[in-house]
Design an enzyme around this catalytic site. Structure first.
Site, PDB file in Angstrom:
ATOM      1  N   LYS A   6     118.318  77.312   3.435  1.00  0.00           N
ATOM      2  CA  LYS A   6     116.888  77.339   3.718  1.00  0.00           C
ATOM      3  C   LYS A   6     116.146  78.299   2.778  1.00  0.00           C
ATOM      4  CE  LYS A   6     116.061  79.383   7.633  1.00  0.00           C
ATOM      5  NZ  LYS A   6     115.262  80.594   7.449  1.00  0.00           N
ATOM      6  N   THR A   7     116.652  79.522   2.684  1.00  0.00           N
ATOM      7  CA  THR A   7     116.010  80.519   1.839  1.00  0.00           C
ATOM      8  C   THR A   7     116.053  80.085   0.387  1.00  0.00           C
ATOM      9  OG1 THR A   7     116.942  82.104   3.366  1.00  0.00           O
ATOM     10  CG2 THR A   7     115.896  82.983   1.396  1.00  0.00           C
ATOM     11  N   ASP A  51     108.277  80.566   6.191  1.00  0.00           N
ATOM     12  CA  ASP A  51     109.683  80.605   6.592  1.00  0.00           C
ATOM     13  C   ASP A  51     109.768  80.745   8.113  1.00  0.00           C
ATOM     14  OD1 ASP A  51     112.371  80.672   6.351  1.00  0.00           O
ATOM     15  OD2 ASP A  51     112.493  82.675   5.477  1.00  0.00           O
ATOM     16  N   GLU A  52     110.861  80.354   8.699  1.00  0.00           N
ATOM     17  CA  GLU A  52     111.093  80.511  10.148  1.00  0.00           C
ATOM     18  C   GLU A  52     109.907  79.997  10.966  1.00  0.00           C
ATOM     19  OE1 GLU A  52     114.026  81.549  10.824  1.00  0.00           O
ATOM     20  OE2 GLU A  52     114.654  83.134   9.429  1.00  0.00           O
ATOM     21  N   GLN A  78     117.027  77.482  16.218  1.00  0.00           N
ATOM     22  CA  GLN A  78     117.081  78.935  16.046  1.00  0.00           C
ATOM     23  C   GLN A  78     115.803  79.622  16.506  1.00  0.00           C
ATOM     24  OE1 GLN A  78     119.109  80.412  12.401  1.00  0.00           O
ATOM     25  NE2 GLN A  78     119.148  78.279  11.797  1.00  0.00           N
ATOM     26  N   ARG A  99     125.977  83.199  12.157  1.00  0.00           N
ATOM     27  CA  ARG A  99     125.875  84.217  11.107  1.00  0.00           C
ATOM     28  C   ARG A  99     127.189  84.344  10.353  1.00  0.00           C
ATOM     29  NH1 ARG A  99     121.546  83.431  10.160  1.00  0.00           N
ATOM     30  NH2 ARG A  99     121.827  81.804  11.706  1.00  0.00           N
TER      31      ARG A  99
END
Length: 752
Positions: free
Chosen positions: A33-34, A225-226, A256, A610
């Site tokens: 994603k990043t 983002d997010e 998430q 994670r």
DNA sequence: ACCTCAAACATTTTT
DNA sequence: TGTTTGAGGT
């Protein structure tokens, strides 16, 4: 460096190359994603888009910093520096300072942190003579915050019968009054709380059409983002800003979403289709981060949630080892187990400490873990909890700084007007407070022209007040001439804070003194690294900083301890998730509601995803909470994981104690006995390990020995008292004087 | 006005 | 268990 597109898969490439028009990327955990966000910005820049026209909103300052660094590697520092990148709060604070006059605020407004805003609520409840049992500070503040996050000002509140009815039912009829007073007090203090940074931005863009157009033109390209964790007011702002060009790209994962407690709304993802009908969407489903075992376990878990966007995360990564699930007798045993396991893996596989993280549901769980890590000499760092800027002594000095920059800041005023003690006590403050409220002035405005008010104060008190005013006015004048460090040092000295802390020779006092020095060092750093290096600039965004943002180089290679929330967006080869017990994870506060339970499950999903290589889950049968030993049951989430992927281990060595716990319901004396047994065991363990933990050199520190301290230099031991962890030495340092040091903390080298 | 000590209280998660 | 609050003494 034009090869950036080669590093992406098909879907990622499509997302990155999509320049114009609304775009939504649904990205599973670990799917890059990043990377997509970063490369998309690089792609925009390569296509000659002006960095000044790009706005990228991230969830933490650290994430923004990291992204900027990566972009810099591709396009160079001058382009990267012109990007607008940061959290919603920090970007909007910047805009608000620039446009402050349009909303009748000065540009040097203060940002109230949670503690300030709680204190303000507390004093309002007191001023309005309300019962503090009915009007609990925390509840009131949360309600105010929740309303603000849904764009409900006190004015709108008073127009809504539903909202007021809710407060009548909960017997808090005066809530509206409190909310309104809260707004007024913030205004006259020239202060904004966290929620105001969003709310006022929205107001600014709503009321001033020209300002809106200016920022719509400026931010031609918006990336978020997010996105699953944006709340109503953030959504509204974005919608306004993006309305003209609709070059908006949001990236998120509904699985998430873990911030609904602060107003986050998954609905925002679903609304995207409605707001931007000609949108494009891509799903990133290939996981590059974790082993197949971990991906499969996570998939199985999240399937239990009903509310979700359908997607199947898959991976080409190798199967990897099973997930260890360990049961221990107590929270201390759990800590020891984690520390031992971690240490063994590090040694056997030659790994670095930074490759490990320990995640928990609540900050309070860090203690037994810390203790166990210290015992094994494993270096660690903790994120969250009390950050450096929230420590009392640091906030005290910051309050002087804040008052110098914005003397109307009432919360800072109250904090330091009599600290260190200068004879302006509670009674006097109360009198001033009443006058200030009546005349709608800040405390400072009253104090600064106290002669204009008819307050019943004696001559001595008046004198003390005028001395205080003189001091602050002097700071204000000097602040216009000096850099942040010089004025900071001057304030520390003249306020008496420096001497006050210096004279406190208790070990805690020394640590407070050192923290204050640390803050002054921070000022020095700031002055050396910034062109515009005045104090006003320094304190502007301090309320928005967290410990993660000013990590030191020395913290680089350490085990990370943090809450699952704080771990969002991060990844580690080895992950330990501890405290998997009912009423803890899932939290007891989540109650029985399906929605809350699903959020807890998403939180657990975030925790396990994670992990790159290996995952360890653990729970304890008893846990020390609220000063008591509590019996625990294993978390329901453990049973929701595919058993074929787990390797269950039982470290519950002393089972005989369970005999008592099973009959506890019938007989309360049994419970007490059990508690005492545990308590004694705990004490014994503590004292014995403390002896072990003592390095031999501390045993050699006795009366008359000459030692060297890193900060204070050469000194002579005058006295030793206490033992174990409380062993304290009185030392006379040359040129400094007598000091008391806890041997546990003090680094003393023996000279002779 | 200020200091000290004992009792009460408190725990999600965060910008 | 740690921290904050309130009563009482100086």
């Amino acid at each position: 460096m034009n090869n950036y597109l080669e590093q992406l898969n098909k879907e990622q490439t499509k997302a990155v190359r999509h320049i114009d028009g609304p775009l939504m990327v649904i990205a599973g955990a670990g799917s890059g994603k990043t990377r997509v966000l970063t490369y998309r910005i690089i792609h925009l820049l390569k296509n000659k888009i002006n960095p000044y026209n790009i706005l990228a909103l991230t969830f933490t300052n650290k994430a923004a910093k990291e992204m900027r660094r990566r972009i810099e590697n591709f396009v160079g520092i001058s382009l990267a520096n012109n990007l607008w990148m940061g959290t919603f709060h920090s970007v909007f604070a910047r805009i608000l300072r620039f446009e402050a006059d349009k909303i009748n605020y000065p540009s040097n407004f203060t940002i109230y942190d949670t503690e300030d805003s709680k204190n303000l609520v507390k004093s309002i409840i007191k001023d309005l003579n309300l019962d503090k049992e009915t009007y609990k500070v925390g509840i009131i503040r949360n309600r105010i915050s929740a309303l603000k996050n849904n764009f409900i000002t006190s004015e709108t509140y008073h127009k809504s019968n539903d909202l007021m009815q809710a407060d009548i039912i909960s017997k808090r009829t005066e809530f509206g009054k409190i909310y309104q007073t809260y707004e007024n007090r913030c205004k006259k203090s020239s202060a904004m709380d966290f929620d105001d940074l969003l709310l006022k931005t929205y107001e600014l863009l709503s009321i001033h059409a020209d300002t809106l157009i200016k920022y719509q033109e400026k931010f031609k390209y918006i990336l978020i983002d997010e996105y699953q964790d944006t709340n109503q007011i953030q959504y509204l702002i974005i919608k306004k800003l993006a309305a003209l060009y609709e070059n908006i790209c949001v990236v998120g994962d509904d699985a998430q979403s873990i911030y609904s407690f602060r107003g986050a709304n998954i609905q925002n993802i679903l609304n995207f289709k409605l707001d931007y009908p000609d949108y494009k969407t891509y799903k990133l489903e290939q996981n590059y981060r974790s082993t197949a075992t971990i991906v499969e376990a996570a998939n199985g878990l999240i399937k239990k949630n009903e509310k979700q966007i359908r997607k199947e995360v898959w991976t080409h990564n190798k199967q990897g080892e099973k997930i260890i699930v360990a049961q221990t007798n107590s929270d201390n045993d759990e800590g020891r187990l984690v520390a031992n396991t971690l240490f063994d893996i590090k040694m056997n596989n030659d790994e670095l400490y930074k490759d490990f993280t320990i995640l928990y549901r609540t900050n309070a769980q860090s203690r037994p873990l810390e203790e166990a890590l210290r015992r094994k000499n494993i270096p660690y760092k903790i994120y969250g909890g009390l950050s450096f800027y929230q420590r009392k002594e640091v906030k005290d000095l910051l309050a002087y700084f804040r008052l110098t920059v914005n003397p109307n800041d009432d919360e800072s005023f109250k904090r330091i007007v009599n600290y260190p003690a200068r004879g302006i006590g509670a009674t006097t403050i109360q009198k001033i407070n009443i006058v200030a409220n009546e005349s709608n002035k800040s405390l400072w405005e009253v104090v600064n022209s106290i002669e204009n008010y008819n307050i019943n104060l004696n001559k001595g008190t008046l004198n003390k007040i005028s001395n205080f005013s003189l001091m602050i006015n002097d700071f204000i004048i000097q602040n216009n001439q000096k850099n942040a460090y010089d004025i900071g040092e001057e304030i520390a000295n003249k306020s008496g804070l420096f001497h006050h802390l210096y004279n406190d020779k208790t070990p805690e006092g020394i640590s407070r003194f050192e923290n204050m020095q640390e803050l002054l060092n921070g000022l020095k750093d700031f002055c050396e690294n910034n062109e515009n290096n005045n104090l006003t600039n320094f304190i502007q965004d301090i309320a928005l900083l967290t410990d993660q943002d000013n990590e030191k180089d020395t913290d680089f290679n350490k085990v990370t301890l943090m809450t699952v929330h704080a771990a969002k967006g991060l990844e580690f080869p080895y992950v330990f998730v501890v405290g998997l017990e009912e009423n803890l994870f899932p939290s007891m506060m989540s109650g029985e509601s399906q929605e809350d339970m699903e959020e807890e499950r998403r939180l657990f999903y975030v925790a396990i995803t994670r992990a790159e290589k290996r995952l360890f889950l653990s729970y304890a049968n008893t846990r020390f909470r609220w000063g008591q030993f509590i019996d625990c049951r294993e978390s329901r989430f453990l049973n929701e994981l595919d058993e074929n992927l787990l390797d269950k281990k039982d470290f519950n060595i002393q089972k005989k104690y369970n005999i008592y716990t099973k009959t506890k319901k019938q007989n309360s004396t049994y419970k007490n006995t059990t508690q005492n047994i545990f308590k004694n065991r705990r004490l014994k363990k503590l004292s014995s390990t403390n002896h072990q933990n003592h390095n031999q050199s501390n045993e050699k520190i006795v009366n008359g020995v000459i030692v060297k301290h890193a900060k204070f230099g050469k000194g002579k031991i005058l006295n030793i008292e206490g033992d174990g962890a409380n062993k304290k030495a009185t030392v006379f340092f040359e040129g400094i004087g007598q000091k008391q040091l806890l041997l546990k903390f003090a680094k003393l080298d023996i000279i002779s």
